[in-house]
Each structure stands twice: as structure tokens, then as C-alpha cells.
Design an enzyme around this catalytic site. Structure first.
Site, short mmCIF file in Angstrom:
data_model
loop_
_atom_site.label_atom_id
_atom_site.label_comp_id
_atom_site.label_asym_id
_atom_site.label_seq_id
_atom_site.Cartn_x
_atom_site.Cartn_y
_atom_site.Cartn_z
N THR A 27 0.86 -1.19 0.12
CA THR A 27 0.11 -0.04 0.13
C THR A 27 0.88 1.34 0.14
O THR A 27 1.73 1.43 0.92
CB THR A 27 -0.91 -0.02 1.17
OG1 THR A 27 -1.71 -1.34 1.14
CG2 THR A 27 -1.79 1.34 1.23
N HIS A 175 -6.10 -11.23 -3.08
CA HIS A 175 -5.71 -11.11 -1.78
C HIS A 175 -6.45 -11.84 -0.73
O HIS A 175 -7.44 -11.22 -0.23
CB HIS A 175 -5.62 -9.63 -1.42
CG HIS A 175 -4.65 -9.16 -0.17
ND1 HIS A 175 -3.81 -10.06 0.52
CD2 HIS A 175 -4.21 -7.93 0.39
CE1 HIS A 175 -3.21 -9.53 1.23
NE2 HIS A 175 -3.40 -8.28 1.30
N ASN A 178 -3.52 -11.38 5.09
CA ASN A 178 -3.19 -10.07 5.93
C ASN A 178 -4.51 -9.52 6.57
O ASN A 178 -4.81 -8.37 6.90
CB ASN A 178 -2.64 -8.94 5.11
CG ASN A 178 -1.52 -9.47 4.54
OD1 ASN A 178 -0.88 -10.56 4.35
ND2 ASN A 178 -0.58 -8.49 4.22
N TYR A 180 -7.82 -9.32 5.45
CA TYR A 180 -8.91 -8.83 4.67
C TYR A 180 -9.84 -9.51 4.16
O TYR A 180 -9.86 -10.93 4.87
CB TYR A 180 -8.07 -7.94 3.43
CG TYR A 180 -7.32 -6.97 3.79
CD1 TYR A 180 -7.63 -5.84 4.41
CD2 TYR A 180 -5.93 -7.14 3.58
CE1 TYR A 180 -6.71 -4.77 5.06
CE2 TYR A 180 -5.03 -6.30 4.08
CZ TYR A 180 -5.35 -5.10 4.76
OH TYR A 180 -4.55 -4.17 5.34
N ARG A 227 -2.74 -14.99 -2.73
CA ARG A 227 -2.00 -14.68 -1.59
C ARG A 227 -2.59 -15.23 -0.17
O ARG A 227 -3.80 -14.98 -0.21
CB ARG A 227 -1.46 -13.31 -1.62
CG ARG A 227 -0.26 -13.10 -0.68
CD ARG A 227 0.06 -11.66 -0.54
NE ARG A 227 1.38 -11.54 -0.15
CZ ARG A 227 1.77 -10.63 0.62
NH1 ARG A 227 1.14 -9.64 1.39
NH2 ARG A 227 3.01 -10.41 0.94
N ASN A 235 -4.11 -7.16 11.48
CA ASN A 235 -5.58 -7.03 11.33
C ASN A 235 -6.45 -7.82 12.29
O ASN A 235 -7.66 -8.07 11.87
CB ASN A 235 -5.74 -6.75 9.78
CG ASN A 235 -5.45 -5.68 9.29
OD1 ASN A 235 -5.29 -4.62 9.92
ND2 ASN A 235 -5.31 -5.58 7.97
#
Length: 357
Positions: A27, A175, A178, A180, A227, A235
Site C-alpha cells: 500500500t 488477496h 493479512n 482482509y 496470496r 489486522n
């Protein structure tokens, strides 16, 4: 040459990569009004000597824009904007995949456009704060997704993937790491559903597997990567008792899709020793290893030398070193990144880092 295997070409299905090094998605918050722009095209063009670039996380829908100034790929204007980047990278003989990410509950209502809501597998608020136009705020409590929401978001991903190909990308990365949205479905701490998308391993992996199948069916499995981050706690992801079984099952099912690659992020000190290496052997295709290899090139060289299907992704060192590949070749020092300009608008600390030349 010291890192001869790492710097040698790699055949990623239909793509010939210039080396075994992948630029990891990071990001950078330069997409003002969520639009890819000329400055971003310059940034990626500067780094096109790597084998494969995976872009920063890009939202497939308005509800996935949890952070300020991250790009989208759901509108015609965004698709056209991204074409500047793909053309710039391809002119430099680079290859580039778009990472598609929906932030899910890692969001704040202030960051979303009008009419969009913070949604997640379950109405469980993430611990921690997120940056907004009014400063740091606790994450908004999400609304639990309905079955209709799930279908809509999956269709948004498919449209985003199609838009990415129209924009000139060589492929897309889902994605599912992480913390999300796809990761939120996998994790017991963020998913307490009692329907077909929660509870058992088969149910918690359903969203991700359906997503991968739908996207790969439309744009081609050779253009679809994914991924994951087993044992990752970023997170507010919880550690739960059947993480190994969950990811072993997920990878086994992904094998049915013949995807371009599996990208594994080692972002936690909770990962049992050897787990990711063992998981990699269960995947039938190409595997990208991620996790501090920019500071351990000897280990990176060892990994790619031991298996012809393995690649290494490097993240942070690419921020301050647009010519990272040349620096690896020459065994030269790396520039240090300016922490203060990681997410600020403008070219400073983005496209202004010096090269060896």
C-alpha cells in the site's frame, strides 16, 4: 554471479520473467480519489526490472475501499487510469499482476464513498484503529454479509479481474491474506457464521475457493494467482486450533484450479518451523515465498535453487530502491526508506529515490 539462480529468467506459465524476484504488493496511498494516476505509473515503471510486479491492493468495489487513497478497479475511469501503469511497465519489458483486495471489516465508514457500507462475514468489529480524514478512529463495526452480498462481492471481483485484463495487466492476484475479506472468511475469530460459509473447514474456505474458481474461469487460471498468510495475526486475525488443517485443505482444493501461483506471506512469528515449506510441497504449481528475503538474499537464493517452481517476493526494499535488481547484481548497498513518506501524497519518498546511476 553471487545470486545467479535468483537473477536468472523464470517461465511463469505463459510469461517469461526476467528473474526469480517478485515485487510484493505494498500500500502506498497515492491514488487520489481512488484513481490510478501518472505518478503511480512512474513508480511502477521505475521498478520494472524485477521479474514480476504485483501492485498495491486494489478494491473491486466501493465497499472495499477501507483505507484513504487506495486505488479501485471497478469503474471505467479507474480501468483507463491503470492502463498508464501497464503500458509503462511493458515498455520496460516488465510483467505486472494487479492485486485485488476488499478490506472487509478493516475499514471506517468515513473512508467509504456515499452509499457503501462496511461489510464482513460476521458483525464482529476488528480491534485497533484506522486512519481517516478525521484522524485515527476505531474500525467501524461491520454489517454481516447476506448470501446476496456474498454473490454480489464475488461478482465484483470477477468484474474487477476482467477490467484488469482490459487495462493491460498480465494477470491478477486474489488477496486472501493479512486480515482482509477473504481471510476474514477463513478465520474463526472473524467468522462465526452458521450457514454454508462458516463453521467447518469446508465452509470457511468456500468463499475463497468460489472466488478463485470464478475469476480463473473468466480470465484464465494462468492469469490468476492467490496470496495467503497462514498463522498471520495482522489486522486482528485470531490464532485458532485447526489452522494447519484449514490451509492444507485450501491448498489441496486450489490444486484443482491450476492457478498461476500460490503466494505465501510469512508475516508471523507464530508459524511452526517448516510449515510453509511443507505447505508449498502440497501445491502443484508455482510458489512465491514472502517474508524478509530482501535482508536475506542467501536464503532467497537457496530456496529458488532447490525447486524450479519457486520464486521470492521482496517488499520493503523496493520502496527505496527502484533499481533493486541492479543492486542485487552488483552486491551494492540498499537505500533506506523514509518512514515519514510511506503513505503521504506526492512524489517525495515515492519516485524520488536515487538509483546507482
Amino acid at each position: 554471479m553471487k545470486h545467479s539462480k535468483l537473477l536468472s529468467p523464470f517461465k511463469l506459465n505463459h510469461l517469461k520473467l526476467n528473474n526469480h524476484v517478485v515485487m510484493a504488493p505494498m500500500t502506498r496511498s497515492r491514488a487520489i480519489n481512488n484513481l490510478p494516476n501518472d505518478l503511480m505509473a512512474t513508480y511502477y515503471k521505475q521498478r520494472a526490472s524485477t521479474g514480476l510486479i504485483i501492485t498495491e491492493a486494489t478494491s473491486p468495489s466501493k465497499s472495499g475501499l477501507g483505507y484513504p487513497n487506495i486505488p479501485g478497479i471497478y469503474s471505467n475511469e479507474q480501468t483507463i487510469g491503470w492502463r498508464k501503469t501497464t503500458e509503462a511497465v511493458h515498455k520496460k519489458d516488465g510483467k505486472i499482476f494487479l492485486q485485488i483486495m476488499h478490506t472487509g471489516r478493516i475499514a471506517h465508514q468515513l473512508n467509504l464513498p456515499e452509499g457503501a457500507n462496511v461489510i464482513a462475514p460476521s458483525a464482529i468489529q476488528a480491534v485497533g484503529e484506522i486512519f481517516t480524514s478525521e484522524g485515527l478512529k476505531p474500525h467501524s463495526k461491520p454489517r454481516e454479509m447476506t448470501i446476496n452480498d456474498i454473490e454480489t462481492i464475488q461478482n465484483d471481483y470477477v468484474t474487477a479481474a476482467k477490467n484488469a485484463i482490459v487495462a493491460g495487466f498480465d494477470g491478477v492476484e486474489i488477496h486472501a491474506a493479512n486480515g482482509y475479506l477473504p481471510n476474514q472468511f477463513l478465520n474463526k475469530g472473524s467468522n462465526n457464521r452458521t450457514d454454508n460459509y462458516g463453521g467447518s473447514i469446508e465452509n470457511r474456505t468456500r468463499f475463497v475457493l468460489e472466488l478463485a474458481e470464478k475469476i480463473s474461469t473468466v480470465i484464465g487460471p494462468e492469469k490468476t494467482g492467490i496470496r495467503i498468510s497462514p498463522f498471520g495475526v495482522f489486522n486482528d486475525m485470531a490464532l485458532y486450533n485447526d489452522i494447519p488443517e484449514t490451509y492444507n485443505y485450501l491448498v489441496k482444493q486450489l490444486n484443482n484450479l491450476n492457478l498461476a501461483y500460490l503466494h505465501m506471506a510469512a508475516l508471523s512469528d507464530k508459524i511452526p518451523e517448516g510449515f510453509l515449506e511443507a505447505l508449498a510441497t502440497k501445491f502443484n504449481g508455482n510458489v512465491i515465498f514472502n517474508g524478509g528475503y530482501g535482508n536475506n538474499l542467501e536464503q532467497a537464493e537457496k530456496i529458488v535453487s532447490e525447486n524450479n517452481n519457486y520464486l521470492i517476493s521482496i517488499g520493503f526494499p523496493f520502496i527505496a530502491n527502484p533499481d533493486l535488481i541492479e543492486r542485487i547484481k552488483q552486491d551494492a548497498h540498499f537505500n533506506e526508506a523514509n518512514q515519514d513518506t510511506l503513505y503521504t501524497p506526492g512524489e517525495e519518498g515515492y519516485t524520488t529515490y536515487p538509483t546507482l546511476n
